[in-house]
Design an enzyme around this catalytic site. Structure first.
Site, PDB file in Angstrom:
ATOM      1  N   LYS A 186       0.789  -1.480  -0.025  1.00 31.62           N
ATOM      2  CA  LYS A 186      -0.135  -0.549   0.082  1.00 31.62           C
ATOM      3  C   LYS A 186       0.725   0.961   0.125  1.00 31.62           C
ATOM      4  O   LYS A 186       2.452   1.053   0.614  1.00 31.62           O
ATOM      5  CB  LYS A 186      -1.293   0.007   0.903  1.00 31.62           C
ATOM      6  CG  LYS A 186      -2.100  -0.772   1.116  1.00 31.62           C
ATOM      7  CD  LYS A 186      -3.174  -0.360   1.298  1.00 31.62           C
ATOM      8  CE  LYS A 186      -4.623  -1.428   0.446  1.00 31.62           C
ATOM      9  NZ  LYS A 186      -5.255  -1.818   1.371  1.00 31.62           N
TER      10      LYS A 186
ATOM     11  N   ARG B 108      -4.683  -9.859   4.176  1.00 32.41           N
ATOM     12  CA  ARG B 108      -4.830  -9.893   2.711  1.00 32.41           C
ATOM     13  C   ARG B 108      -3.367  -9.301   2.272  1.00 32.41           C
ATOM     14  O   ARG B 108      -2.970  -8.213   2.189  1.00 32.41           O
ATOM     15  CB  ARG B 108      -5.888  -9.029   1.809  1.00 32.41           C
ATOM     16  CG  ARG B 108      -6.734  -8.508   0.939  1.00 32.41           C
ATOM     17  CD  ARG B 108      -7.820  -7.940   0.646  1.00 32.41           C
ATOM     18  NE  ARG B 108      -8.210  -8.104  -0.205  1.00 32.41           N
ATOM     19  CZ  ARG B 108      -7.311  -7.512  -1.551  1.00 32.41           C
ATOM     20  NH1 ARG B 108      -6.480  -6.324  -1.587  1.00 32.41           N
ATOM     21  NH2 ARG B 108      -7.810  -7.180  -3.071  1.00 32.41           N
TER      22      ARG B 108
HETATM   23  C1  9MG Z   1     -10.334  -4.513  -2.044  1.00 29.13           C
HETATM   24  N1  9MG Z   1      -9.458  -4.297  -1.575  1.00 29.13           N
HETATM   25  C2  9MG Z   1      -8.411  -4.060  -1.588  1.00 29.13           C
HETATM   26  N2  9MG Z   1      -7.275  -2.908   0.026  1.00 29.13           N
HETATM   27  C3  9MG Z   1      -8.102  -3.681   0.739  1.00 29.13           C
HETATM   28  C4  9MG Z   1      -8.177  -3.669   2.029  1.00 29.13           C
HETATM   29  O1  9MG Z   1      -7.104  -2.927   2.439  1.00 29.13           O
HETATM   30  N3  9MG Z   1      -9.321  -4.688   2.743  1.00 29.13           N
HETATM   31  C5  9MG Z   1     -10.294  -5.341   1.999  1.00 29.13           C
HETATM   32  N4  9MG Z   1     -11.170  -5.613   2.509  1.00 29.13           N
HETATM   33  N5  9MG Z   1     -10.130  -5.112   0.551  1.00 29.13           N
HETATM   34  C6  9MG Z   1      -9.795  -4.302  -0.146  1.00 29.13           C
END
Ligand code: 9MG
Length: 287
Positions: free
Chosen positions: A225, A259
């Site tokens: 990110k 994730r």
């Molecule tokens: C689709 N997406 C992109 N970043 C995300 C995040 O931080 N959390 C979730 N649940 N989906 C995300």
């Protein structure tokens, strides 16, 4: 009945007594296109299989970018991108397949072809979303986002970011329960980078434990990110070390689902962090 440590994802019961990794599988045109009109299904399946071999507990399929500044795609195009992919992954892989979408029609059709989880960056606020999930057995991740992807990073402001995100998530959990979605199908997510400055993201991560509501599992998306770019000066492809550092900190603060794009490396980091923090069985298994 709700069972702590287990997430009910359709026909899967996902063990969350140890933290797990959700692999990111984007099927936007720049990702698995063979140059033609349809995603290259074999390439997508190979990547999905690889993620599972590397230890992913969930594979999250998305056909619409939610990056800051991105514009949406229409429902027909999103369905064209994700439905064949969900169908093949759900039949070939042995883990729950999640559909990353905010559109109730895409959710409904993805569930019909095998999705076991909905990952919704607007936490089922679009009309009809709550009902689609309520009528199914799938799990749902309710994420906080302030504003819309196209403009959300233009000066987001909060009085108390942790309190505001927690209040929002509590309200969305109440809305889900109101339509009969059981607690053992719910996951909450503060939405790092979605309408938040670097300072907001750092506060949210540092005080992650303060976001817990009703003992629901926390999912975090920190991989590659912008906050890592802001701290290290590195482009997205050079952010692995930063991503692993944040994943480790998130597990230490109680996150259950991480994730991530780099599945193998993140699985190792999460296992080690989970063992140290006492919320993983892996230490005992390998002693
Ligand atoms: C689709 N997406 C992109 N970043 C995300 C995040 O931080 N959390 C979730 N649940 N989906 C995300």
């Amino acid at each position: 009945m709700s069972c702590p440590g287990v997430l009910q994802c359709g026909d899967y019961r996902l063990d969350l007594t140890q933290p797990v990794v959700m692999g990111v599988l984007n099927v936007t045109p720049d990702s698995f296109s063979d140059g033609g009109a349809y995603p290259d299904l074999q390439a997508v399946l190979d990547r999905g299989r690889q993620m599972v071999e590397q230890g992913a507990a969930i594979v999250d399929v998305g056909g619409e970018s939610t990056r800051p500044g991105s514009l949406g795609v229409d429902v027909a195009e999103e369905k064209r991108r994700v439905l064949p992919v969900i169908e093949v992954l759900a039949s070939e892989l042995s883990v729950p397949i999640s559909i990353d979408t905010r559109k109730p029609e895409v959710m409904r059709e993805a569930i019909a072809v095998g999705a076991s989880m909905v990952n919704d960056v607007v936490a089922l606020r679009e009309s009809g979303g709550l009902e689609v999930v309520a009528r199914s057995k799938v799990a749902v991740c309710l994420m906080h986002m302030k504003g819309e992807p196209a403009t959300m990073q233009q000066d987001p402001t909060y009085v108390d970011v942790v309190a505001e995100v927690r209040e929002f998530l509590e309200a969305r959990v109440a809305a889900c329960r109101g339509v009969g979605i059981a607690s053992d199908r719910l996951v909450i997510d503060p939405g790092f980078g979605f309408g938040k400055t670097l300072a907001h993201n750092l506060q949210l991560l540092d005080r992650l434990a303060g976001l817990r509501c009703a003992d629901l599992p926390l999912l975090v998306g920190l991989s590659r990110k912008g906050m890592i770019g802001a701290l290290t000066g590195r482009p997205a492809e050079g952010r692995l070390a930063g991503s692993l550092a944040l994943a480790t900190l998130a597990v230490a603060r109680g996150a259950s689902i991480i994730r991530a794009h780099d599945v193998a490396e993140t699985v190792d980091a999460v296992r080690v962090a989970g063992a140290v923090c006492g919320n993983s069985k892996v230490g005992a298994l390998h002693e």
